[in-house]
Structure formats: C-alpha cells, structure tokens
Design an enzyme around this catalytic site. Structure first.
Site, PDB file in Angstrom:
ATOM      1  N   LYS A 221      36.500  75.110  54.501  1.00 19.86           N
ATOM      2  CA  LYS A 221      37.613  75.637  53.705  1.00 19.86           C
ATOM      3  C   LYS A 221      38.798  76.114  54.543  1.00 19.86           C
ATOM      4  O   LYS A 221      38.679  76.358  55.732  1.00 19.86           O
ATOM      5  CB  LYS A 221      37.114  76.763  52.781  1.00 19.86           C
ATOM      6  CG  LYS A 221      36.441  76.174  51.536  1.00 19.86           C
ATOM      7  CD  LYS A 221      36.202  77.180  50.455  1.00 19.86           C
ATOM      8  CE  LYS A 221      35.574  76.475  49.257  1.00 19.86           C
ATOM      9  NZ  LYS A 221      35.125  77.404  48.231  1.00 19.86           N
ATOM     10  N   ARG A 255      26.757  76.448  49.626  1.00 20.27           N
ATOM     11  CA  ARG A 255      27.279  75.144  49.185  1.00 20.27           C
ATOM     12  C   ARG A 255      27.957  74.478  50.383  1.00 20.27           C
ATOM     13  O   ARG A 255      28.872  75.057  50.979  1.00 20.27           O
ATOM     14  CB  ARG A 255      28.263  75.377  48.036  1.00 20.27           C
ATOM     15  CG  ARG A 255      28.765  74.126  47.367  1.00 20.27           C
ATOM     16  CD  ARG A 255      29.649  74.485  46.164  1.00 20.27           C
ATOM     17  NE  ARG A 255      30.220  73.298  45.561  1.00 20.27           N
ATOM     18  CZ  ARG A 255      31.313  72.691  45.990  1.00 20.27           C
ATOM     19  NH1 ARG A 255      31.981  73.171  47.008  1.00 20.27           N
ATOM     20  NH2 ARG A 255      31.757  71.602  45.384  1.00 20.27           N
TER      21      ARG A 255
HETATM   22  C1  8Y7 Z   1      33.259  76.232  45.403  1.00 17.75           C
HETATM   23  C2  8Y7 Z   1      32.737  75.575  44.284  1.00 17.75           C
HETATM   24  C3  8Y7 Z   1      34.343  74.389  45.159  1.00 17.75           C
HETATM   25  C4  8Y7 Z   1      32.715  77.495  45.750  1.00 17.75           C
HETATM   26  C5  8Y7 Z   1      31.219  77.248  43.869  1.00 17.75           C
HETATM   27  C6  8Y7 Z   1      35.662  73.128  48.021  1.00 17.75           C
HETATM   28  C7  8Y7 Z   1      33.232  73.455  43.075  1.00 17.75           C
HETATM   29  C8  8Y7 Z   1      36.388  73.426  46.794  1.00 17.75           C
HETATM   30  N1  8Y7 Z   1      34.247  75.468  45.942  1.00 17.75           N
HETATM   31  N2  8Y7 Z   1      31.726  76.068  43.520  1.00 17.75           N
HETATM   32  N3  8Y7 Z   1      33.431  74.422  44.143  1.00 17.75           N
HETATM   33  N4  8Y7 Z   1      31.694  77.958  44.956  1.00 17.75           N
HETATM   34  N5  8Y7 Z   1      30.225  77.789  43.162  1.00 17.75           N
HETATM   35  O1  8Y7 Z   1      36.308  73.344  49.085  1.00 17.75           O
HETATM   36  O2  8Y7 Z   1      33.114  78.185  46.684  1.00 17.75           O
HETATM   37  O3  8Y7 Z   1      34.522  72.679  48.047  1.00 17.75           O
HETATM   38  S1  8Y7 Z   1      35.473  73.068  45.314  1.00 17.75           S
END
Ligand code: 8Y7
Length: 279
Positions: A221, A255
């Site tokens: 990120k 994640r």
């Molecule tokens: C997150 C996310 C994304 C996160 C959860 C990326 C879909 C942006 N970021 N879901 N999603 N937490 N729960 O950089 O931080 O992956 S999308």
C-alpha cells in the site's frame, strides 16, 4: 476460535493469510492479468500451495479514482472464478464487495465470507449479510474510493476508527448478525493520510482489545510508498514488516498479494508469541 465460512473452516488459533485475487481489468498491482477464469484458478492454486487460509475474490477495484462497475458486470467477473475455485480447492473464499446483489450471488456460488470495505453501509447490504449467514469483515473507510483521499480529517484517528467499527458491530448485532461472525478492519489507506495510517498501525492493539478478530490489509500500500519512497514492486519487505507488527499486536488475518512470504513472516511471529518456558 474457528470461523465457519459456509462449511469451510478458517482456524484463527493461529494467524492466517488472506490471499488477494483481483478479477478486475484495472487492478493496480497485478495489472489485471488474472481476469480470465483459468488464470484466476491457477493463481488460487498457487496461493493454496503457498499456505493461504482464505482467498479474497474482488471484481471491482477500490483504487482511488477507479471506474465503477455495475452489479451485473461485477457478478459476471467473480461468480465463474468462485465456482471454479469451489469445485477444485478446499479453501474458504471471501467476496470483496459492497454490493448486496454481488454478496448474494457470490455466497450462492460458494463464497463463505463477506469482505466489505463499506462495512455494510450500502442500502440492502446489512440484510444481504443477515440472509447469507456467513462471517463478515467490517472495514473502516472515510468517504468512498473516488473521494476518500481528498483531505481526510480526524479528531483522533485511532479513537474515531474504533468508535466507527464498534458502532457498525453493534448495528450488525441488532439486525441479527451474530457477534461471532464479525471481523474488524481499520482500513489502511482508505481515507487516511500517511500519519493516520502510521498511528493506526502503532496503536492497533487498541482495536484488538475490543475482542473481535482483526484483519489488516497493508500489502504494497501507499503508506509504504509514503514512508520509504519505493514503487509498488519494491514494497514486499515493508509489507512483511507491517504484517509482523500487526500480528505481534494480535491481528488474526493479513490480506496479502505475497502469500508465501507473508505466511512465513506471521508464522514466525506466532512461534515467538506462543513459546513457553522461563519468562
Ligand atoms: C483492503 C481490502 C482492499 C483492506 C480489507 C488494496 C478490498 C486495496 N484493501 N479489504 N480491500 N482490508 N478488508 O490495496 O485493507 O488491496 S483493496
């Protein structure tokens, strides 16, 4: 504690990696290379082999300024991939969406967890989650993906984010979503400045103290880019560092795009956290 994701267990007695599977043509860090179902399935197989505990399938980019897609288009992207994974692999699948219609279609196709960056605030999403009866990740975001990075403001980011998540958790319980189905996520990068993200990471243990499982998404990120001035491709080591800092404070799900490396980083944390002997 073991989460039941529509019949597939997600064992949270140790930290788990949620592997990211973007099925969008415009995903920022994989260039949309996994749009085709076969390619998505191959990526899912690799993530399972690398030790992922769950796979997060997303059909709409949440990148700042990304194009919006219709419910029909989002379903057309994610459902074939969910069905393909479900028919071949024995792993829980999470659906990354904020749209109630997509939640219902994805769960019907075999997904077992709802990952909603809007914390079920879209009209009809709360009822969809009640009806689906699967675990739900409630994520904090300030504003929507189109506008969220325009001047985000907080009185105290840590207190504000925790208060929001607690309020959403209570709202879920009131409509009949069992407390033991809820997962909380501070939403790194979603309507937050560099300092906000760093403060949330430093004080993550305060969110963990609420007692619900916490999910953290920091993989590649911009909070890393902001601190280190490195490109998306050069953010693995820092992503692992943030994963370790999160798990050390008690986060249960990380994640990540880089499953193998993240599993190693967080399982090493887990070994240190659980070792018994002279204190
Ligand atoms: C997150 C996310 C994304 C996160 C959860 C990326 C879909 C942006 N970021 N879901 N999603 N937490 N729960 O950089 O931080 O992956 S999308």
């Amino acid at each position: 504690m073991i989460l039941n994701c529509a019949g597939k267990p997600l064992d949270l007695t140790h930290p788990q990696v949620m592997g990211i599977l973007n099925v969008t043509p415009d995903s920022f860090s994989d260039g949309g290379e996994f749009v085709a179902t076969d390619a998505a399935l191959a990526q899912a197989r690799k993530m399972v082999a690398d030790g992922a505990g769950i796979i997060d399938v997303g059909g709409e980019s949440t990148r700042p300024g990304a194009v919006l897609v219709s419910v029909e288009e989002e379903i057309a992207r994610v459902v074939p991939v969910i069905q393909a994974i479900r028919s071949e692999l024995d792993i829980p699948i999470s659906i990354d969406t904020s749209k109630p219609g997509v939640m219902r279609a994805a769960i019907k196709a075999g997904a077992g967890l709802i990952n909603d960056v809007c914390a079920l605030q879209v009209e009809g999403a709360m009822q969809a989650a009640v009806d689906c009866n699967v675990p739900v990740c409630l994520m904090h975001s300030q504003g929507n993906p189109q506008t969220m990075q325009n001047n985000p403001q907080y009185d105290d980011v840590v207190t504000d984010v925790i208060a929001f998540l607690l309020e959403r958790a209570i709202a879920c319980e009131q409509v009949g979503i069992a407390r033991d189905l809820l997962i909380l996520d501070p939403g790194f990068g979603f309507g937050k400045r560099a300092t906000h993200n760093l403060l949330l990471m430093k004080h993550l243990s305060k969110l963990i103290e609420l007692g619900l499982p916490v999910l953290v998404g920091v993989s590649r990120k911009s909070m890393i880019g902001n601190s280190l001035k490195v490109s998306v491709e050069e953010r693995l080591a820092a992503s692992l560092s943030l994963a370790a800092i999160s798990v050390w404070q008690g986060a249960k799900i990380i994640r990540s795009h880089d499953v193998l490396e993240t599993v190693q980083a967080i399982m090493m944390c887990d070994h240190v956290m659980k070792v018994k002997g002279i204190e």
